[in-house]
Design an enzyme around this catalytic site. Structure first.
Site: not given
Ligand code: PLP
Length: 391
Positions: A183
């Site tokens: 991210k």
């Molecule tokens: C990355 C992401 C999440 C959360 O992911 P985690 O691995 O739980 O931190 C949730 N929704 C979307 C659309 C994502 O891209």
């Protein structure tokens, strides 16, 4: 032979390492000053009153739905084209996901389809800025307000983006960010809930901390007098706390957010300039007046390519040591959702058609112009080979 180019790589500096080591030496490893500092930074950036740090984006979405009172018998509208967590969180809360197809341009939910999916059981709508694109979020927020249904913004892909002056994370009754290593900023694992609602914020704090009262002092080891309330649990909660080491990394990353986003923007622009005009590729589009915070760089093959051909191209890229992935398979077509809910191919035509043709290319801050050129050359070659094999 050149070095392999990964799909993603976190941007970690010496300062990041320093602050994590300092925190480790401080002796305070769970909820403490770093978690509080990260909460303040994200709240300020998204112009929200409250921020509640959690152990992952998914934990944040689950917590937010519980705080909204979503439970068995309820329906929650959520995108067919997204990462699986946008739908799994609804099941975690015991409710039923109602999928909505995407717009072929922005890849976000189609507004007309959201409206058509609303029933008297709809308890929340989950809006996702797919790949960091905030297109349509204002209209989605207005639609939810008109029906008096809370909007939960799954902003996990969009930290730092905005529509005009409105930051991603400011559209929902609650919004959730994710800090997984691919991210915009990372805490290793982690997430953040933001809201302006005092009651919801307090509920989220309690739910993430084993259902303890929201005002429970956070460190019983420092204040022995508070041990009483530390062991009082008002509701069913979870351990969704973010640890101090992760939060410290987040604080350090958050201080560089603008720089990180700018680098990502430059990488995206370089790809776009390089691939613009390729007859077989559909490039990401950004609506005027919106600022996308690039989460990934995803191109799409034109309709004359099949899913099998797309998979061959991804395989070919990987064979040449170029990271590539099929972001994202449509959620209702995932084996688990097909088995449990009985969805069949064709139920979500746009999400499926898009998901059969996407290719996520290597995307991270330190990707060089030379590497981008190499990725694009390899991509073009693989497309050529696939087309050639047909004839
Ligand atoms: C990355 C992401 C999440 C959360 O992911 P985690 O691995 O739980 O931190 C949730 N929704 C979307 C659309 C994502 O891209």
């Amino acid at each position: 032979m050149t070095d392999a180019i990964p799909l993603s790589l976190p941007d970690i500096t010496d300062d990041d390492v320093q602050i994590v080591v300092q925190t480790l030496r401080s002796g305070r490893l769970s909820i403490g000053p770093q978690v509080e500092a990260l909460e303040r930074l994200v709240a300020r950036r998204t112009r929200r009153t409250h921020a509640v740090a959690v152990s992952s984006g998914t934990a944040g979405l689950h917590t937010a739905l519980l705080a909204l009172g979503v439970g068995p018998g309820d329906e929650v509208i959520t995108p067919a084209f997204s990462f699986i967590a946008s739908a799994n969180c609804v099941l975690h809360a015991g409710a039923r996901p109602v999928f909505v197809d995407c717009d072929p341009g922005s890849l976000n939910m189609r507004l007309e389809d959201v409206e058509a999916a609303i029933t008297e059981r709809t308890r929340a709508v989950i809006g996702v800025e797919v790949f960091g694109n905030p297109s349509g979020m204002r209209h989605l927020a207005a639609l939810c307000a008109r029906y008096e249904i809370p909007l939960l913004e799954d902003a996990c892909e969009g930290l730092g983006g905005r529509c005009g002056d409105d930051p991603i994370g400011a559209f929902g009754r609650l919004a959730v960010f994710g800090f997984y290593p691919n991210k915009q900023i990372t805490t290793g694992e982690g997430g953040m809930i933001v809201t302006d609602d005092d009651r919801l914020a307090s509920l989220c704090r309690s739910i993430r901390n084993h259902g303890r009262g929201a005002n429970t002092p956070t460190n019983p080891m420092e204040t022995p007098a508070s041990l009483g309330s530390w062991l009082e649990h008002e509701r069913l909660g979870y351990n969704y706390r973010l640890n101090e080491l992760s939060a410290a990394l987040g604080v350090s990353q958050m201080q560089r957010l603008d720089e990180l986003i700018e680098r990502r923007q430059m990488v995206a622009d370089t790809y776009t300039r390089r691939l613009l005009g390729h007859p077989d590729l559909i490039l990401p589009t950004v609506e005027p007046g919106t600022f996308m915070s690039w989460f990934v760089y995803v191109v799409r093959l034109s309709d004359r390519f099949t899913r099998v051909e797309r998979d061959e191209i991804i395989e070919g890229l990987r064979r040449h040591e170029v990271g590539a992935a099929n972001y994202f398979p449509a959620i209702p077509q995932q084996p688990f959702y097909r088995r449990v809910f009985g969805y069949s191919p064709g139920d979500f035509p746009c999400a499926e058609s898009v998901s059969h043709r996407t290719i996520a290319l290597p995307f991270f801050t330190r990707l060089t112009a030379r590497e981008i050129d190499l990725v694009c050359q390899t991509l073009e070659l693989m497309i050529q080979r696939t087309t050639f094999r047909r004839s």
